[in-house]
Write an enzyme that holds these catalytic residues in place. Sequence first.
Site, PDB file in Angstrom:
ATOM      1  N   GLU A 161      -3.099  -8.766  -4.611  1.00  0.00           N
ATOM      2  CA  GLU A 161      -3.406  -9.887  -5.059  1.00  0.00           C
ATOM      3  C   GLU A 161      -2.317 -10.180  -5.670  1.00  0.00           C
ATOM      4  O   GLU A 161      -1.990 -10.467  -6.584  1.00  0.00           O
ATOM      5  CB  GLU A 161      -4.774  -9.862  -6.039  1.00  0.00           C
ATOM      6  N   CYS A 192      -9.977  -2.331  -2.172  1.00  0.00           N
ATOM      7  CA  CYS A 192      -9.909  -0.607  -2.784  1.00  0.00           C
ATOM      8  C   CYS A 192     -10.801  -0.410  -2.741  1.00  0.00           C
ATOM      9  O   CYS A 192     -11.866   0.448  -1.847  1.00  0.00           O
ATOM     10  CB  CYS A 192      -9.089  -1.051  -4.753  1.00  0.00           C
ATOM     11  N   HIS A 208      -4.178  -2.952  -3.667  1.00  0.00           N
ATOM     12  CA  HIS A 208      -4.533  -4.311  -4.313  1.00  0.00           C
ATOM     13  C   HIS A 208      -2.865  -5.370  -3.755  1.00  0.00           C
ATOM     14  O   HIS A 208      -1.939  -5.789  -3.686  1.00  0.00           O
ATOM     15  CB  HIS A 208      -4.568  -4.405  -5.660  1.00  0.00           C
TER      16      HIS A 208
END
Length: 509
Positions: free
Chosen positions: A169, A79, A167
């Site tokens: 994660e 990001c 993202h």
Amino acid sequence: MQETILILDFGSQYTQLIARRVRELNVFCDIHPYNNFPRDLRGLKGVILSGSPFSVRDQDAPFPDLSGIKGLLPVLGVCYGAQYLVHFSGGEVAPSKIREYGRANLGFIDQRCRLLRGMSTGTQVWMSHADTILKAPASFKITGSTSDVEYAAFKIEGEETYGIQFHPEVYHTPEGLHLLKNFVVNICGCKQDWTPELFVESTVKELKARLGNDRVVLGLSGGVDSSVTAMLLNRAIHKNLYCIFVDNGLLRKDEFSKVMERYKKLDLNVIGVDARDQFLDALKGVADPEKKRKVIGKTFIDVFDQEAHKIQGIAWLAQGTIYPDVIESRSVKGPSATIKSHHNVGGLPEYMKLKIVEPLSFLFKDEVRKVGLTLGLDPEFINRHPFPGPGLAVRIIGDLTREKIRLLQDVDDIYIAGLRKYDLYHKVWQAFAVLLPVQSVGVMGDERTYENVVALRAVTSTDGMTADWAHLPHEFLAKVSNDIINKVKGVNRVVYDISSKPPATIEWE
């Protein structure tokens, strides 16, 4: 030498979540602020650049010096990290013209790219950014795109430097762990040998070296965090560990006696302290949740000071602080934005007269549980629901009285006992009751009542960073509601909380 993935923190609230995902791959990672690069690079296998609340166009945005690693070690920008790589290579980053927050799909994936290899075309990813990459230098090759984001993923030619706009994660990116494994294992070459057993071994060794012959005092709560902390310290310093369990008057029903009985079975030196009056007197008339935390933190320190003076040579206070505690209360080795002052760390340093040791401060709850199992702790310790340090103080909205505490203890006891009876306790991450500062009209027999409302909360989660409300059976909710109203004098209405985190938090205060 321990293999390490370094995460440079630009202030994202999800930095620690990236770390947790890397650790799921049995690879150790360390987090440093973007402007404090570690001097010792031995064992460093790769670097991840986190997201950030800043824009690269902001005058005060975090701008790290990557000259010592870029092109020399594998780098993955996530990001903001990806936008930074483009911006400082002469590319163009501008405000997004369309909403780039939420679910998206990678309609194009270059399977030749080692980072994305094996990912499914059309796979869902999670976007969360206000800026977008409009133009990048010729050496930045697009390796993944969505219908709205051309530079969803890229690689810099001639070096193992990658960037992604989404993202990996978060759970909303289902193949995110696959991507991280590609980076950490296939690109960085990590051996995946960081395990709970290795954590115990290395932590005990570190504690021995750090604490030496010093004496340490630890507050036990009966929960998994303090219990695992106690077992680690017990292995490291044994007789020099003094455990104290404080009854602050804000515990679950009969918790003090039950906890003291449990700890008798462990080889720990435990002192029980009845400080109920001291805490409740200090909290009298305090309604603001942050003030409650501060008052409890100060009183906690006062009690420990009193007890520490009874033991010669106490130098350290140990705490069972874990990652979610820290990320929501202060910057963790970096500039993460503060959400609130947490029960374990909020206010303690400014009052503390002892040095603090927190052996679990970089572990998530599920990691703590795995370490606890490795240490041989009883499953009853390992599988208890999280319980906040301020206890029922943050589950009673408004000011505290002994009557309110008694009422909520009774409600909570019926709720938790019901979850256990119907085999639901271990199917949720955390469950508890909240006493609301409102009263409602009710009818009991032929009489009109005007009594208290309680809210029941149950969530499912893995690490506490995000959580969904638990879809408990309607029959169970009806039964427990009926039991509470019939058995707890002063309650005539029960509601169920169906909010998820985010946007809500797990606790109400």
